[in-house]
Every structure is written in structure tokens, then in C-alpha cells.
Design a protein around this motif. Structure first.
Motif, PDB file in Angstrom:
ATOM      1  N   VAL A 144     -11.390  -5.022   7.956  1.00 17.20           N
ATOM      2  CA  VAL A 144     -11.391  -5.724   6.669  1.00 17.20           C
ATOM      3  C   VAL A 144     -12.808  -6.127   6.291  1.00 17.20           C
TER       4      VAL A 144
ATOM      5  N   LEU B   2      -7.393  -9.916   1.157  1.00 20.15           N
ATOM      6  CA  LEU B   2      -7.133  -8.837   2.116  1.00 20.15           C
ATOM      7  C   LEU B   2      -7.033  -9.447   3.507  1.00 20.15           C
TER       8      LEU B   2
ATOM      9  N   PHE C 144      -7.568   0.898   1.156  1.00 26.28           N
ATOM     10  CA  PHE C 144      -7.994  -0.498   1.025  1.00 26.28           C
ATOM     11  C   PHE C 144      -9.369  -0.591   0.359  1.00 26.28           C
TER      12      PHE C 144
ATOM     13  N   GLU D 153       0.803  -1.222   0.000  1.00 29.28           N
ATOM     14  CA  GLU D 153       0.000   0.000   0.000  1.00 29.28           C
ATOM     15  C   GLU D 153       0.841   1.278   0.000  1.00 29.28           C
TER      16      GLU D 153
ATOM     17  N   ILE E 224      -6.093  -4.872   8.355  1.00 31.06           N
ATOM     18  CA  ILE E 224      -5.884  -3.422   8.238  1.00 31.06           C
ATOM     19  C   ILE E 224      -5.506  -2.874   9.604  1.00 31.06           C
TER      20      ILE E 224
END
Length: 451
Positions: A227, A184, A205, A162, A187
């Protein structure tokens, strides 16, 4: 095709340069300094610049493409010449996409776990002799390079970072890959020098999920609340497939994964790694590996480089090093080692080394990160704070951030080393977490501590 790399010595850049060279491209490059292993690897391929520095005369209309690394500045003399000649300038991820646009793109994203998950997938593919293109952020056992590009392979597996693409392209790298299949993992706020607020970071994201091609799919860790929220809120027309940590047990320092055929011993350990394994299994199944074949292969996976990497072990002690530096990674790694060896005292040492970890405001994110350790140590270099032009942080700020009255804090590398080498590690586990080296610690010397 003639390609020139501006800042060829970077970890990602030199691997891409070698991959293109192996593919038959004519590759040149420049950099102001290059360290090993990049230096020796470029030299072995005849790609090491004869002289370090920036040379606008290297840039001509004969070049088909320029690949610009993050290490270069926006006023780089070679970049300015390329812009003057109106040459095609790519960021690293842009060029990767150009190489991959006709393949099935598998992109692994997340604040943590992406290197390990990508490594697991590639290990399984390699084990079953399934040839795929790839880009991964760590050196893998059994793999010569960290980037592989071919004309023929159907799949390419990409670790979706990222962080920003280039000095003149401020988009996160993983926004540019346009996945057919995505994952994913988690986070947790990071890179505060680029994403100053948590909301701004999370937004990246959401953009990633929306960048998945229509009709594609995403596997997501539904145990991570952020997420789950981000994926389920997306209106992108894709399949959304959640995964959770599988059942497992730990006996006498060995982890057993529950499978349809019963408990299976595996080399990796910790709840976070078992969660990563569940995600990797889904992706491998999308790529044509059935469940039984996945289990057979993953049993031999020892982990990605610098991710819970064993330094040494005896019958009564063990030492590991780990790249962990963000709060979520530090917490997960510390808990994993304590869970694996619950009857041993855990000595956990963390170096605050990154821009985020040395920021006084961000430090608060480390609350509870070392709670699983019986003895917790934090090392940081005031000189590193100066170099990064950050406000000075104090012992008190660090102690308050971690909320441990018994936290041991060092700022002098010799003092830290004296502590480490005077510690009796019998019946203990040692964990060294850093993206640096504690001001010059030779990890090879640590092996002698637990003999």
C-alpha cells in the motif's frame, strides 16, 4: 425514471433496486433464481419478479436505464434485446456513480478491511445523526438497507470492491467511482480467476489511486508495504495521509484503546481491527466529526455482520464466526482471537470455499495463516472443486501449503460436524472461518457446544 435490473437478486443488486424504489424510481427486474434474504426483501417492496427467468419482452424503449449484474451472462436474452434497442446499459458501479457524481464521494478500498472500515464510518455518522448516502457490503446494526441514495445528502460513502463491474464491463468496480476522499487499507492477492498474477492485481490499486479527483486525498495504511509503495509512487495531485495501528491493550478478554482521555474499552478487537479503526477515524474527521465525538461513537461499534461475529460465550469458552477466506484475512482473524484470549486454546476451522482458495497454485499463499491456532482444521468440498472446474487438490497439497504437520483436514461435512460436536470446548476459543457453511452446518447449533 424507469430502471430495469437484469439479475436483480444479487446481494448488491437488490439493495440498489430497493434504494432506487425508496427514492421514487419505477423499478423492475428479472433473475433466474433468487434466494433469501434478497427474495423476501424484494417481495416486501413489491419488486420480486412474478416468474423467475429471462424475458426479452420486458425490455422496451420506455426504459430509461438497464442495470446489469455480474450474475448475468454476456448472451443474456434481456441484455441482447437492450443492446438491440440501443438502451443505456449501466454496470452496478456505473449507475452508483451517476447517482453520486454531484456529491462528495468517499471510497474505501483494500483487499481486506474495507467492509469493516465503511461500517465503522457509517456507525459513527448514524450515532451522531449525520445523514449520508452509502453503499456497504454487509448488513449493519441499526440500518435497514445496505444502499441509501437521496437527492439532498452531501456525502456518499462507498465500499470500493476491486472485483469486475459486469459481464460486459471488465473494469474493477472501484475504478468507476472517482473519489474525492479515499482510503486504502491493504493489498493481498485475491480473485486469481480474474487477476492471474500478483502484479496484475496490484496494478488495479495503482489505477484506483490515480482515479482520485485532482485535489482530493487518500488515507493509507503505511504498515502495509505494498500500500505504501503504491500510494507514494502515484503522481496524482492529491494529499497523501498515512495512518498506523493505534496503541491499545488487552486485559481479561477486553480490548482498551488508548485515547487522549485515557484507555477506553471497545467492542472490536485484534490488531487488524484497531488498524481499521485508525483509518475510519481519519475519514470521519474529513467528514466533520472531531476526535472526541469519534471515540464516543466507536466505543459502541460491535462489528460488521459476519466479521468476527460472536456466536456464543460462557465464562470459560467463546465461539466466533468470520467471513475470512483469503490468506491475509485468515491470518489476521486467527491472531486476533488468540490475542484476545491468550490463556485459552484456540480451535480454528477454515473452509476453503472460494475460487482462489481451491486453486492448487494459490494454496501456497496460506503458509502460516493458521499458526496462531492451537488446533487447526481445514474443510473443503471436492464437489465444490468440480463445480468450479478446477484441478483436484489433495490432502497432501493442503498440508504442505499451511506447513502444519498437525493440520486436521476434512472433505466430508458429516465428518467435520462429528469432530466439531465431539470437541470439549471448556477453556477454549472456537473460530469458524468461511464464506460458506461447511457443507450445511447450522451455526445456531454451535451455540449449544459451549453451554
Amino acid at each position: 425514471m424507469n430502471v430495469h435490473f437484469i439479475a436483480i437478486g444479487g446481494a448488491a443488486m437488490h439493495n440498489l433496486a430497493i434504494a432506487l424504489h425508496n427514492k421514487g424510481y419505477k423499478v423492475t427486474g428479472s433473475d433466474d433464481t433468487i434466494f433469501d434474504p434478497s427474495k423476501s426483501r424484494l417481495e416486501a417492496k413489491g419488486l420480486l419478479p412474478e416468474v423467475f427467468g429471462w424475458f426479452p419482452e420486458k425490455i422496451s424503449s420506455d426504459l430509461d436505464a438497464i442495470v446489469l449484474g455480474m450474475h448475468a451472462k454476456a448472451d443474456n436474452p434481456e441484455l441482447l434485446k437492450a443492446q438491440e434497442l440501443d438502451l443505456k446499459i449501466y454496470s452496478y458501479p456505473e449507475f452508483l456513480y451517476e447517482q453520486a457524481k454531484d456529491k462528495t464521494r468517499v471510497v474505501i478500498g483494500g483487499s481486506h478491511g474495507k467492509t469493516t472500515i465503511t461500517s465503522m464510518i457509517l456507525h459513527v455518522m448514524h450515532y451522531h445523526e449525520r445523514d449520508v448516502d452509502y453503499m456497504v457490503g454487509a448488513q449493519l446494526e441499526g440500518f435497514d438497507v445496505m444502499v441509501k441514495l437521496t437527492e439532498d445528502n452531501d456525502f456518499i460513502v462507498l465500499e470500493g470492491d476491486e472485483y469486475l463491474s459486469s459481464p460486459i464491463d471488465r473494469r474493477p468496480k472501484f475504478h468507476l467511482y472517482k473519489p474525492n476522499i479515499a482510503l486504502l487499507s491493504g493489498i493481498a492477492w485475491d480473485h486469481i480467476n480474474v487477476f492471474p498474477t500478483y502484479e496484475n492485481y496490484v496494478e488495479q490499486f495503482s489505477i484506483f489511486v490515480d482515479s482520485i479527483v485532482r485535489g482530493g486525498s487518500i488515507n493509507y495504511n503505511e504498515e502495509d508495504a505494498e500500500v505504501k509503495r503504491v500510494v507514494e509512487a502515484s503522481e496524482n495531485q492529491i494529499r497523501k495521509i498515512p495512518y498506523t495501528t493505534p496503541d491499545y491493550s488487552v486485559e481479561d478478554g477486553e480490548t482498551f484503546l488508548e485515547t487522549p482521555d485515557g484507555p477506553m474499552p471497545i467492542e472490536v478487537f485484534g490488531t487488524h481491527n484497531l488498524n481499521n479503526l485508525a483509518g475510519a477515524k481519519w475519514i470521519c474527521q474529513h467528514m466533520g466529526i472531531d476526535e472526541e465525538d469519534f471515540y464516543e461513537a466507536i466505543a459502541t461499534f460491535k462489528g460488521a455482520s459476519k466479521r468476527l461475529e460472536k456466536i456464543a460465550e460462557t465464562k470459560t469458552a467463546v465461539a466466533y464466526k468470520d467471513f475470512a477466506h483469503s490468506p491475509s484475512k485468515v491470518k489476521a482473524t486467527t491472531e486476533a482471537l488468540k490475542q484476545q484470549f491468550p490463556d485459552r486454546d484456540l480451535v480454528a476451522c477454515l473452509e476453503l470455499h472460494t475460487y482462489s482458495s481451491l486453486n492448487a497454485e494459490f494454496l501456497k499463499q496460506y503458509k502460516g495463516a493458521l499458526d496462531a491456532a492451537d488446533k487447526a482444521v481445514v474443510f473443503y468440498s471436492p464437489h465444490a472443486v468440480e463445480i468450479k472446474k478446477l484441478e483436484t487438490i489433495t490432502h497432501q497439497q493442503i498440508a504442505e501449503a499451511f506447513e502444519r504437520d498437525d493440520l486436521i483436514i476434512y472433505t466430508n461435512p458429516d465428518d467435520f460436524k462429528d469432530f466439531l460436536f465431539s470437541e470439549n470446548l471448556k477453556d477454549k476459543s472456537l473460530l469458524l472461518m468461511s464464506s460458506g457453511n461447511y457443507g450445511g452446518l447450522d451455526f445456531g447449533e454451535v451455540e449449544g457446544l459451549i453451554q
